[in-house]
Write a protein that holds these residues in place. Structure first.
Motif, PDB file in Angstrom:
ATOM      1  N   ALA A  89     -25.381  10.958  17.747  1.00 46.92           N
ATOM      2  CA  ALA A  89     -25.621  12.065  18.674  1.00 46.92           C
ATOM      3  C   ALA A  89     -24.390  12.955  18.780  1.00 46.92           C
ATOM      4  O   ALA A  89     -24.486  14.187  18.826  1.00 46.92           O
ATOM      5  N   ARG A  90     -23.206  12.337  18.806  1.00 46.19           N
ATOM      6  CA  ARG A  90     -21.966  13.104  18.878  1.00 46.19           C
ATOM      7  C   ARG A  90     -21.844  14.059  17.690  1.00 46.19           C
ATOM      8  O   ARG A  90     -21.430  15.221  17.855  1.00 46.19           O
ATOM      9  N   MET A  91     -22.219  13.585  16.496  1.00 43.36           N
ATOM     10  CA  MET A  91     -22.063  14.415  15.303  1.00 43.36           C
ATOM     11  C   MET A  91     -23.184  15.432  15.139  1.00 43.36           C
ATOM     12  O   MET A  91     -23.063  16.364  14.343  1.00 43.36           O
ATOM     13  N   MET A  92     -24.265  15.296  15.895  1.00 44.99           N
ATOM     14  CA  MET A  92     -25.276  16.354  15.932  1.00 44.99           C
ATOM     15  C   MET A  92     -24.786  17.558  16.748  1.00 44.99           C
ATOM     16  O   MET A  92     -25.208  18.690  16.512  1.00 44.99           O
ATOM     17  N   ALA A  93     -23.904  17.290  17.723  1.00 46.62           N
ATOM     18  CA  ALA A  93     -23.538  18.329  18.691  1.00 46.62           C
ATOM     19  C   ALA A  93     -22.906  19.566  18.050  1.00 46.62           C
ATOM     20  O   ALA A  93     -23.308  20.695  18.363  1.00 46.62           O
ATOM     21  N   PRO A  94     -21.900  19.439  17.159  1.00 43.24           N
ATOM     22  CA  PRO A  94     -21.328  20.663  16.563  1.00 43.24           C
ATOM     23  C   PRO A  94     -22.347  21.464  15.772  1.00 43.24           C
ATOM     24  O   PRO A  94     -22.293  22.706  15.773  1.00 43.24           O
ATOM     25  N   GLN A  95     -23.270  20.783  15.110  1.00 43.37           N
ATOM     26  CA  GLN A  95     -24.299  21.500  14.345  1.00 43.37           C
ATOM     27  C   GLN A  95     -25.225  22.269  15.277  1.00 43.37           C
ATOM     28  O   GLN A  95     -25.651  23.387  14.966  1.00 43.37           O
ATOM     29  N   LEU A  97     -27.826  20.959  23.122  1.00 40.79           N
ATOM     30  CA  LEU A  97     -28.083  19.544  22.880  1.00 40.79           C
ATOM     31  C   LEU A  97     -27.703  18.734  24.107  1.00 40.79           C
ATOM     32  O   LEU A  97     -26.576  18.846  24.608  1.00 40.79           O
ATOM     33  N   HIS A  98     -28.648  17.940  24.602  1.00 38.46           N
ATOM     34  CA  HIS A  98     -28.387  17.008  25.700  1.00 38.46           C
ATOM     35  C   HIS A  98     -28.626  15.593  25.197  1.00 38.46           C
ATOM     36  O   HIS A  98     -29.448  15.380  24.297  1.00 38.46           O
ATOM     37  N   GLY A 121     -19.428  17.309   2.248  1.00 43.52           N
ATOM     38  CA  GLY A 121     -19.654  17.268   0.818  1.00 43.52           C
ATOM     39  C   GLY A 121     -20.966  17.840   0.353  1.00 43.52           C
ATOM     40  O   GLY A 121     -21.269  17.770  -0.846  1.00 43.52           O
ATOM     41  N   ALA A 122     -21.783  18.403   1.248  1.00 51.35           N
ATOM     42  CA  ALA A 122     -23.067  18.989   0.856  1.00 51.35           C
ATOM     43  C   ALA A 122     -23.243  20.334   1.540  1.00 51.35           C
ATOM     44  O   ALA A 122     -22.648  20.604   2.590  1.00 51.35           O
ATOM     45  N   VAL A 123     -24.062  21.180   0.945  1.00 50.64           N
ATOM     46  CA  VAL A 123     -24.326  22.502   1.531  1.00 50.64           C
ATOM     47  C   VAL A 123     -24.863  22.351   2.942  1.00 50.64           C
ATOM     48  O   VAL A 123     -24.448  23.064   3.865  1.00 50.64           O
ATOM     49  N   THR A 124     -25.783  21.411   3.132  1.00 52.15           N
ATOM     50  CA  THR A 124     -26.355  21.161   4.458  1.00 52.15           C
ATOM     51  C   THR A 124     -26.119  19.709   4.818  1.00 52.15           C
ATOM     52  O   THR A 124     -26.533  18.797   4.087  1.00 52.15           O
ATOM     53  N   SER A 125     -25.460  19.466   5.953  1.00 55.62           N
ATOM     54  CA  SER A 125     -25.198  18.092   6.383  1.00 55.62           C
ATOM     55  C   SER A 125     -26.480  17.458   6.907  1.00 55.62           C
ATOM     56  O   SER A 125     -27.432  18.137   7.304  1.00 55.62           O
ATOM     57  N   GLN A 126     -26.485  16.129   6.935  1.00 57.91           N
ATOM     58  CA  GLN A 126     -27.645  15.424   7.466  1.00 57.91           C
ATOM     59  C   GLN A 126     -27.877  15.752   8.941  1.00 57.91           C
ATOM     60  O   GLN A 126     -29.025  15.738   9.407  1.00 57.91           O
ATOM     61  N   PHE A 127     -26.828  16.085   9.679  1.00 56.42           N
ATOM     62  CA  PHE A 127     -26.987  16.359  11.109  1.00 56.42           C
ATOM     63  C   PHE A 127     -27.623  17.725  11.348  1.00 56.42           C
ATOM     64  O   PHE A 127     -28.510  17.863  12.199  1.00 56.42           O
ATOM     65  N   GLU A 128     -27.179  18.732  10.614  1.00 55.56           N
ATOM     66  CA  GLU A 128     -27.856  20.028  10.705  1.00 55.56           C
ATOM     67  C   GLU A 128     -29.299  19.906  10.237  1.00 55.56           C
ATOM     68  O   GLU A 128     -30.216  20.456  10.862  1.00 55.56           O
TER      69      GLU A 128
END
Length: 388
Positions: A15-21, A29-30, A287-294
């Motif tokens: 959840a923490r790493m979803m927040a910047p995206q 994001l809550h 390392g990828a154009v789109t991260s798993q979190f975005e």
């Protein structure tokens, strides 16, 4: 026009790493946090504390959210079904999520699809476990269908005598009898992970298949793409993960953890599934154009998915666990100086031996060997972990 509000059940590092995206995309994001000091609390604007096993707490948290998704897979299925019946947009849906929650459900479904399973059986006691071991040959792997992760809830059983020692495993915490999953102990060359994402509308994309290295049942390192992987096996692994996502109606990110079995069948068997961003996909952050979190946020909102192409010839993700150094930041100057190209991700957790507290991503320089890349990632992770 208002941007969406996304609710994440669970306040861990995912959840923490979803927040910047979410911030980059203009979303809010809550999180429903397990406590006031869990990883995601400092990264989001709202983090009410509540028990994910309490339907009323889930109802209150879901109010006003455009979609509710997850940091983990432990929310009771019946609670999610109740929320959906009340009009809450839950993604992934419980009919899909149950395949990551319950390993017996997953094995049956994979078998129905004709995809590569190990030999397995549902066993209700020591006698049935022993019969399975005698039939296919020892050792076998015994798993609790629900609740296990990072090597927990897994036991290697090598003989009838060891099977007898497992008698207490057939009793749940509440005292009720329970069945367990017994599997053939696969002889594999390495572990792989096939990460995919799918939207409710049916669009799906896959990242390159990666090599995952486990230490004591915990993901230690990921090499993306998996070196020297037969292109036919890589394609079959991606196709298998995409087929599972489609057949189960998965939304969001899903990881299919695989055992590579060169020369046997399609070259791999399915180990487990995760229906959320996953440790084996952390390399995508840098390392990828789109991260798993975005991608997960796009997917649960039914937005078009992003490009999954890697940004370099090879990427290494190295976890750092709790070790001798309890003051992580004290070593950041040395670690950052040692490897200016490395990207550091800290989870905001207190240090505890063996606990995942962060990871490092390093993208290969042109022509760099895998061994050199791994050494660079390991060096900077060790600086932070060990403090020397």
């Amino acid at each position: 026009m208002t941007f969406p509000v996304i609710g994440v059940v669970g306040g861990g590092q995912l959840a923490r790493m979803m927040a910047p995206q979410a911030v980059h995309l203009g979303f809010e994001l809550h999180v429903l946090a397990e406590g006031p000091d869990v990883s995601a609390v400092t990264a989001v604007s709202e983090a009410p504390v509540g028990d994910y096993r309490d339907l009323d707490a889930l109802r209150e948290f879901a109010r006003g959210k455009d979609v509710v998704t997850f940091d983990h897979e432990h929310v009771p299925t019946e609670h999610l079904q109740a929320l959906i019946a009340e009009g809450v947009n839950v993604q992934p849906r419980p009919d899909a999520l149950v395949h990551a929650q319950d390993k017996l459900v997953m094995r049956r479904a994979v078998e129905r699809l004709g995809l590569p399973n190990p030999r397995w059986r549902e066993v209700a006691g020591v006698e049935e476990l022993t019969a399975f071991g005698e039939e296919i040959g020892w050792p076998v792997v015994l798993k609790t269908p629900r609740g296990g992760y990072d090597g927990k809830g897994v036991r290697i059983v090598s003989s009838p005598a060891e099977a007898a020692d497992c008698a207490d495993w057939f009793t749940a915490d509440d005292g009720a009898a329970r069945s367990l999953l017994a599997e053939d102990k696969i002889e594999f060359s390495r572990e792989l992970s096939a990460l995919v994402a799918r939207t409710p509308g049916g669009e799906s994309r896959a990242w390159p298949v990666v090599h995952t290295i486990q230490v004591d049942g915990v993901c230690d390192e990921v090499i993306a793409p998996a070196p020297d992987l037969d292109p036919a096996v890589a394609q079959a692994a991606r196709d298998t993960a995409l087929r599972i996502a489609e057949a189960f109606g998965v939304t969001g990110v899903m990881a299919a953890e695989l055992f590579e079995t060169p020369g046997e069948g399609v070259g791999f068997v399915i180990n487990e599934l995760a229906m959320r961003p996953h440790n084996t996909g952390h390399w995508t952050m840098d390392g990828a154009v789109t991260s798993q979190f975005e991608q997960h946020l796009r997917a649960v909102l039914d937005l078009p998915l992003g490009d999954t192409s890697p940004l370099g010839e090879r990427v290494v993700m190295k976890n750092y666990l709790g070790g001798a150094n309890t003051d992580l930041y004290s070593m950041f100057p040395a670690a950052l100086a040692a490897e200016p190209r490395a990207k550091f991700h800290a989870y905001g957790k207190s240090v505890r031996p063996g606990r995942k507290i962060g990871h490092v991503n390093v993208v290969a320089e042109r022509g760099e060997s895998v061994d050199s890349l791994r050494a660079r990632a390991d060096r900077v992770a060790a600086l932070i972990r060990d403090g020397k």
